[in-house]
Design an enzyme around this catalytic site. Structure first.
Site, mmCIF file in Angstrom:
data_model
loop_
_atom_site.group_PDB
_atom_site.id
_atom_site.type_symbol
_atom_site.label_atom_id
_atom_site.label_comp_id
_atom_site.label_asym_id
_atom_site.label_seq_id
_atom_site.Cartn_x
_atom_site.Cartn_y
_atom_site.Cartn_z
ATOM 1 C CG LEU A 33 -1.921 -1.234 1.254
ATOM 2 C CD1 LEU A 33 -2.892 -1.109 2.431
ATOM 3 C CD2 LEU A 33 -2.708 -1.447 -0.045
ATOM 4 C CB SER A 124 7.921 0.231 -19.138
ATOM 5 O OG SER A 124 7.813 1.501 -19.737
ATOM 6 C CE1 TYR A 149 8.968 2.247 -13.537
ATOM 7 C CE2 TYR A 149 9.136 3.248 -15.709
ATOM 8 C CZ TYR A 149 8.496 2.398 -14.836
ATOM 9 O OH TYR A 149 7.399 1.687 -15.249
ATOM 10 C CE LYS A 153 8.765 -1.384 -14.373
ATOM 11 N NZ LYS A 153 8.017 -2.336 -13.560
ATOM 12 C CG ASN A 179 2.188 6.461 -22.880
ATOM 13 O OD1 ASN A 179 2.996 5.833 -23.559
ATOM 14 N ND2 ASN A 179 2.510 7.583 -22.271
ATOM 15 C CG LEU A 200 -1.199 14.329 -21.328
ATOM 16 C CD1 LEU A 200 -0.814 15.790 -21.130
ATOM 17 C CD2 LEU A 200 -1.078 13.939 -22.797
ATOM 18 N NE ARG A 292 8.040 14.606 -18.970
ATOM 19 C CZ ARG A 292 6.963 13.865 -18.702
ATOM 20 N NH1 ARG A 292 6.257 14.100 -17.602
ATOM 21 N NH2 ARG A 292 6.587 12.903 -19.513
ATOM 22 C CG ASP A 295 9.150 13.863 -22.189
ATOM 23 O OD1 ASP A 295 9.271 12.928 -21.373
ATOM 24 O OD2 ASP A 295 8.254 14.729 -22.114
HETATM 25 P P1 NAD Z 1 0.757 1.799 -9.013
HETATM 26 O O1 NAD Z 1 1.756 2.557 -8.205
HETATM 27 O O2 NAD Z 1 -0.634 2.274 -9.056
HETATM 28 O O3 NAD Z 1 0.761 0.263 -8.539
HETATM 29 C C1 NAD Z 1 1.891 -0.378 -7.987
HETATM 30 C C2 NAD Z 1 1.453 -1.048 -6.706
HETATM 31 O O4 NAD Z 1 2.583 -1.735 -6.145
HETATM 32 C C3 NAD Z 1 0.936 -0.065 -5.653
HETATM 33 O O5 NAD Z 1 -0.302 -0.531 -5.155
HETATM 34 C C4 NAD Z 1 2.012 -0.084 -4.567
HETATM 35 O O6 NAD Z 1 1.463 0.130 -3.288
HETATM 36 C C5 NAD Z 1 2.589 -1.474 -4.729
HETATM 37 N N1 NAD Z 1 3.999 -1.615 -4.313
HETATM 38 C C6 NAD Z 1 5.037 -0.803 -4.606
HETATM 39 N N2 NAD Z 1 6.176 -1.296 -4.065
HETATM 40 C C7 NAD Z 1 5.830 -2.452 -3.425
HETATM 41 C C8 NAD Z 1 6.555 -3.407 -2.693
HETATM 42 N N3 NAD Z 1 7.868 -3.271 -2.495
HETATM 43 N N4 NAD Z 1 5.896 -4.467 -2.157
HETATM 44 C C9 NAD Z 1 4.555 -4.600 -2.350
HETATM 45 N N5 NAD Z 1 3.810 -3.726 -3.051
HETATM 46 C C10 NAD Z 1 4.448 -2.656 -3.580
HETATM 47 O O7 NAD Z 1 1.376 1.680 -10.488
HETATM 48 P P2 NAD Z 1 0.699 1.137 -11.830
HETATM 49 O O8 NAD Z 1 0.551 2.278 -12.754
HETATM 50 O O9 NAD Z 1 -0.466 0.285 -11.523
HETATM 51 O O10 NAD Z 1 1.892 0.253 -12.388
HETATM 52 C C11 NAD Z 1 1.966 -1.150 -12.155
HETATM 53 C C12 NAD Z 1 3.242 -1.681 -12.785
HETATM 54 O O11 NAD Z 1 3.238 -1.363 -14.181
HETATM 55 C C13 NAD Z 1 4.522 -1.064 -12.212
HETATM 56 O O12 NAD Z 1 5.504 -2.077 -12.144
HETATM 57 C C14 NAD Z 1 4.894 -0.029 -13.242
HETATM 58 O O13 NAD Z 1 6.277 0.218 -13.263
HETATM 59 C C15 NAD Z 1 4.440 -0.710 -14.533
HETATM 60 N N6 NAD Z 1 4.159 0.250 -15.620
HETATM 61 C C16 NAD Z 1 3.272 1.276 -15.409
HETATM 62 C C17 NAD Z 1 3.034 2.202 -16.437
HETATM 63 C C18 NAD Z 1 2.092 3.346 -16.210
HETATM 64 O O14 NAD Z 1 2.133 4.314 -16.998
HETATM 65 N N7 NAD Z 1 1.202 3.324 -15.229
HETATM 66 C C19 NAD Z 1 3.692 2.061 -17.658
HETATM 67 C C20 NAD Z 1 4.575 1.000 -17.848
HETATM 68 C C21 NAD Z 1 4.801 0.092 -16.806
HETATM 69 N N1 UDP Z 2 3.129 15.782 -21.044
HETATM 70 C C1 UDP Z 2 2.855 17.143 -21.050
HETATM 71 N N2 UDP Z 2 2.515 17.723 -19.859
HETATM 72 C C2 UDP Z 2 2.415 17.042 -18.693
HETATM 73 C C3 UDP Z 2 2.688 15.649 -18.711
HETATM 74 C C4 UDP Z 2 3.051 15.055 -19.904
HETATM 75 O O1 UDP Z 2 2.931 17.796 -22.091
HETATM 76 O O2 UDP Z 2 2.111 17.639 -17.641
HETATM 77 C C5 UDP Z 2 3.483 15.119 -22.328
HETATM 78 C C6 UDP Z 2 4.837 14.458 -22.344
HETATM 79 O O3 UDP Z 2 5.856 15.390 -22.728
HETATM 80 C C7 UDP Z 2 4.644 13.346 -23.372
HETATM 81 C C8 UDP Z 2 3.168 12.950 -23.171
HETATM 82 O O4 UDP Z 2 2.552 14.075 -22.536
HETATM 83 O O5 UDP Z 2 4.795 13.833 -24.675
HETATM 84 C C9 UDP Z 2 2.978 11.705 -22.285
HETATM 85 O O6 UDP Z 2 3.680 11.904 -21.071
HETATM 86 P P1 UDP Z 2 3.488 10.917 -19.828
HETATM 87 O O7 UDP Z 2 4.355 11.451 -18.708
HETATM 88 O O8 UDP Z 2 2.050 10.741 -19.542
HETATM 89 O O9 UDP Z 2 4.024 9.520 -20.365
HETATM 90 P P2 UDP Z 2 5.491 9.083 -20.887
HETATM 91 O O10 UDP Z 2 5.273 8.630 -22.303
HETATM 92 O O11 UDP Z 2 6.408 10.243 -20.785
HETATM 93 O O12 UDP Z 2 5.840 7.956 -19.985
#
Ligand code: NAD
Ligand code: UDP
Length: 340
Positions: A33, A124, A149, A153, A179, A200, A292, A295
């Site tokens: 959590l 990712s 980050y 991955k 995304n 975004l 940013r 990016d």
């Molecule tokens: P999120 O932060 O909403 O969910 C991650 C969950 O993991 C949270 O509930 C957090 O409490 C839990 N957590 C974190 N560290 C922990 C630990 N050490 N032990 C147990 N629980 C832990 O994030 P999300 O957007 O749902 O992303 C889920 C996964 O997908 C992540 O691995 C993230 O890197 C990956 N991912 C997300 C995105 C995105 O844009 N949301 C994109 C690509 C990859």
């Molecule tokens: N972006 C933006 N303003 C914001 C957040 C994101 O213009 O406040 C743009 C960012 O430069 C990118 C796109 O929105 O072109 C998606 O960004 P996000 O951070 O959501 O995802 P990313 O692909 O960077 O992981």
């Protein structure tokens, strides 16, 4: 048999838990959590009529994992748990290597001890770095991620490749998300970032709901359709369903498999603003700001491999992504805070 969902209380995890429960699966959530609350799982129960079991704990806790695998008949694991804020990873890299790499390592070690060898890992598109050609297929060489980050991955992907090479009984999915946006159509669960959103869509929805004043568009001089950055936005429910398809495939295909989970279509920041305004009927004031750092100009997937091998494809279009994101935000202006 049950599925262990680490990070199942989070944004993508909670949506995946809904799809799994609705498909009749037994689900156990392990989550510390750190970036979520119990409220999301209570909402999952409201949607599905079934409350998933939550074990509150850390994925780096080897003793907890051993107990969990001893007490529950887990057949496969979906590993979402980890930290995901790019900027924070630059300021606190050790936390990111500890949680994301250390957590995955501890999990795989415990799975090996328990003889559970089926795993879907949240990777990712960031692992591709900044490839010149779009769309990106899985055959695109892994690039050099520009932040800790992304590195974390990439390191976990390397570790999982080595693991499968050492023991072919493992079946592992590297799910490379593009995304994720949007929310469950019920409006009961959605993205609830802590503090000012980095991404975004949550930024836009918080401007529209009045929590933030205006959006900064990061750069309008990229070589794209209108100068703003282009990304492959995918509805989180489509993404969640991709996990079910991958788990099904893993049950009959040992080895390691990488799949892009994206739609194959890119939209610019200005196109997203316009689509959101259309869906919500709310204006989104914005200013153009400098690019940013870190990016890329554009990034979208070739999702053909997932379509071919998993029979999965994203079906929910941009309008649905925006409508569902707005239903969640407007119904829950303070996210889960009101429900706690
Ligand atoms: P999120 O932060 O909403 O969910 C991650 C969950 O993991 C949270 O509930 C957090 O409490 C839990 N957590 C974190 N560290 C922990 C630990 N050490 N032990 C147990 N629980 C832990 O994030 P999300 O957007 O749902 O992303 C889920 C996964 O997908 C992540 O691995 C993230 O890197 C990956 N991912 C997300 C995105 C995105 O844009 N949301 C994109 C690509 C990859
Ligand atoms: N972006 C933006 N303003 C914001 C957040 C994101 O213009 O406040 C743009 C960012 O430069 C990118 C796109 O929105 O072109 C998606 O960004 P996000 O951070 O959501 O995802 P990313 O692909 O960077 O992981």
């Amino acid at each position: 048999m049950a599925l262990l969902i680490t990070g199942g209380a989070g944004y993508i995890g909670s949506h995946t838990v809904v799809e799994l429960l609705e498909a009749g699966q037994e689900v156990i959530v392990l989550d510390n959590l750190a970036n979520s609350s119990r409220a999301s799982l209570q909402r999952v129960a409201q949607i599905t009529g079934r409350e998933p079991q939550l074990i509150e704990g850390d994925v780096r806790d080897a003793r907890l994992l051993d107990r969990l695998f001893a007490e529950h008949p887990v057949e496969a694991v979906v590993h979402f748990a980890g930290l995901k804020a790019v900027g924070e990873s630059v300021r606190h890299p050790l936390d990111y290597y500890d949680n994301n790499v250390g957590g995955s390592l501890a999990l795989c070690q415990a799975m090996a001890r328990a003889g559970v060898r089926r795993l879907a890992f949240s990777s990712s598109a960031t692992v591709y770095g900044a490839p010149a050609d779009m769309p990106i297929p899985e055959t695109c060489p892994i690039g050099i991620p520009t932040n800790p980050y992304g590195q974390s991955k990439r390191m976990v992907e390397d570790m999982l490749n080595d693991l499968v090479a050492s023991d072919p009984r493992w079946s592992i999915a590297l799910l490379r998300y593009f995304n994720p946006v949007g929310a469950h159509p019920s409006g009961l669960i959605g993205e609830d970032p802590d503090g000012i959103p980095n991404n975004l869509l949550p930024y836009i929805t918080q401007v529209a709901v009045g929590r933030l004043e205006r959006l900064a568009v990061f750069g309008d001089d990229y070589p794209t359709i209108d100068g703003t950055g282009v990304r492959d936005y995918i509805h989180v429910v489509d993404l969640a369903r991709g996990h079910l398809a991958a788990l099904g495939f893993l049950s009959t295909h040992p080895g390691i498999h990488a799949w892009n989970l994206g739609t194959g279509t890119g939209y610019s920041v200005l196109q997203i603003i316009e689509a959101f305004e259309r869906a919500s009927g709310r204006p989104v004031p914005y200013t153009i700001a400098p690019r940013r750092p870190g990016d890329v100009a554009q990034c979208w997937s070739d999702p053909a491999k997932a379509m071919r091998e998993l029979g999965w494809r994203a079906t929910l279009g941009l309008d649905r992504m925006m409508e569902d994101a707005w239903r969640w935000q407007s119904g829950n202006p303070a996210g889960y805070a009101e429900a706690d």
